[in-house]
Design a protein around this motif. Structure first.
Motif, PDB file in Angstrom:
ATOM      1  N   ASP A 184       1.570  -0.937  17.288  1.00 24.48           N
ATOM      2  CA  ASP A 184       0.962  -1.326  18.553  1.00 24.48           C
ATOM      3  C   ASP A 184      -0.085  -0.280  18.884  1.00 24.48           C
ATOM      4  O   ASP A 184       0.242   0.894  19.092  1.00 24.48           O
ATOM      5  CB  ASP A 184       2.030  -1.405  19.643  1.00 24.48           C
ATOM      6  N   LEU A 185      -1.344  -0.688  18.932  1.00 27.21           N
ATOM      7  CA  LEU A 185      -2.448   0.256  19.061  1.00 27.21           C
ATOM      8  C   LEU A 185      -2.346   1.103  20.318  1.00 27.21           C
ATOM      9  O   LEU A 185      -2.440   2.335  20.254  1.00 27.21           O
ATOM     10  CB  LEU A 185      -3.785  -0.500  19.020  1.00 27.21           C
ATOM     11  N   ARG A 186      -2.153   0.493  21.466  1.00 26.88           N
ATOM     12  CA  ARG A 186      -2.107   1.265  22.721  1.00 26.88           C
ATOM     13  C   ARG A 186      -0.916   2.215  22.753  1.00 26.88           C
ATOM     14  O   ARG A 186      -1.042   3.375  23.149  1.00 26.88           O
ATOM     15  CB  ARG A 186      -2.105   0.350  23.926  1.00 26.88           C
ATOM     16  N   GLU A 187       0.229   1.745  22.327  1.00 28.50           N
ATOM     17  CA  GLU A 187       1.421   2.602  22.313  1.00 28.50           C
ATOM     18  C   GLU A 187       1.218   3.788  21.368  1.00 28.50           C
ATOM     19  O   GLU A 187       1.531   4.932  21.707  1.00 28.50           O
ATOM     20  CB  GLU A 187       2.641   1.776  21.901  1.00 28.50           C
TER      21      GLU A 187
ATOM     22  N   PHE B 216     -11.094   3.437  24.234  1.00 33.59           N
ATOM     23  CA  PHE B 216     -10.815   2.000  24.220  1.00 33.59           C
ATOM     24  C   PHE B 216     -12.086   1.177  24.367  1.00 33.59           C
ATOM     25  O   PHE B 216     -12.161   0.062  23.857  1.00 33.59           O
ATOM     26  CB  PHE B 216      -9.736   1.639  25.239  1.00 33.59           C
TER      27      PHE B 216
ATOM     28  N   GLU C 169      -9.830   8.628  27.231  1.00 33.80           N
ATOM     29  CA  GLU C 169      -9.129   7.384  26.936  1.00 33.80           C
ATOM     30  C   GLU C 169     -10.010   6.163  27.215  1.00 33.80           C
ATOM     31  O   GLU C 169     -10.035   5.222  26.423  1.00 33.80           O
ATOM     32  CB  GLU C 169      -7.835   7.318  27.739  1.00 33.80           C
ATOM     33  N   GLN C 170     -10.746   6.175  28.308  1.00 35.14           N
ATOM     34  CA  GLN C 170     -11.614   5.034  28.644  1.00 35.14           C
ATOM     35  C   GLN C 170     -12.676   4.823  27.571  1.00 35.14           C
ATOM     36  O   GLN C 170     -12.874   3.716  27.081  1.00 35.14           O
ATOM     37  CB  GLN C 170     -12.282   5.251  30.001  1.00 35.14           C
TER      38      GLN C 170
ATOM     39  N   CYS D  30      -1.634   5.122  20.292  1.00 33.55           N
ATOM     40  CA  CYS D  30      -2.653   6.034  20.814  1.00 33.55           C
ATOM     41  C   CYS D  30      -2.120   6.876  21.967  1.00 33.55           C
ATOM     42  O   CYS D  30      -2.407   8.072  22.048  1.00 33.55           O
ATOM     43  CB  CYS D  30      -3.898   5.266  21.234  1.00 33.55           C
ATOM     44  N   ASP D  31      -1.345   6.258  22.845  1.00 32.98           N
ATOM     45  CA  ASP D  31      -0.741   7.023  23.937  1.00 32.98           C
ATOM     46  C   ASP D  31       0.136   8.144  23.390  1.00 32.98           C
ATOM     47  O   ASP D  31       0.033   9.295  23.807  1.00 32.98           O
ATOM     48  CB  ASP D  31       0.093   6.118  24.853  1.00 32.98           C
TER      49      ASP D  31
END
Length: 107
Positions: free
Chosen positions: A46-49, A29, A25-26, A51-52
């Motif tokens: 929403d990119l982060r949501e 991003f 993940e690090q 991807c999670d």
């Protein structure tokens, strides 16, 4: 036949796909610009949501089948624990050596 992530021709795309497949993940991003955006099947998400949910929590993985447009467009078999496997297309926009936008959807 697949193209290994390490052999993808565009360095920014190679970094992102490698991180995705390694579930890092690090690094994923880090391969994106701070203001990166994305869309899935034509709808901005929403990119982060996304991807999670679609990548990291469900062990997403890309098996790249082909690349075009100097490595900025991919056709790949994408799989995760939620949806199984499907043929997908990916289009990347790069700024300053990092991915600033990606668009994905079923191929």
């Amino acid at each position: 036949m697949t193209i290994s992530a390490g052999r993808l021709s565009h360095p920014a795309v190679r970094a992102l796909v490698t991180a995705l497949n390694n579930h890092d993940e690090q690094a994923f991003f880090d391969a994106l610009t701070a203001d990166a955006t994305m869309s899935d099947d034509g709808a901005d998400r929403d990119l982060r949501e996304w991807c999670d949910r679609e990548v990291f929590a469900t062990r997403g993985h890309l098996d790249v089948r082909s690349e075009s447009d100097h490595g900025l467009s991919l056709v790949a078999d994408y799989r995760n624990d939620t949806w199984g496997e499907m043929r997908t297309r990916w289009r990347f926009t790069v700024a300053d050596g990092k991915v600033s936008r990606f668009e994905t959807g079923q191929a």
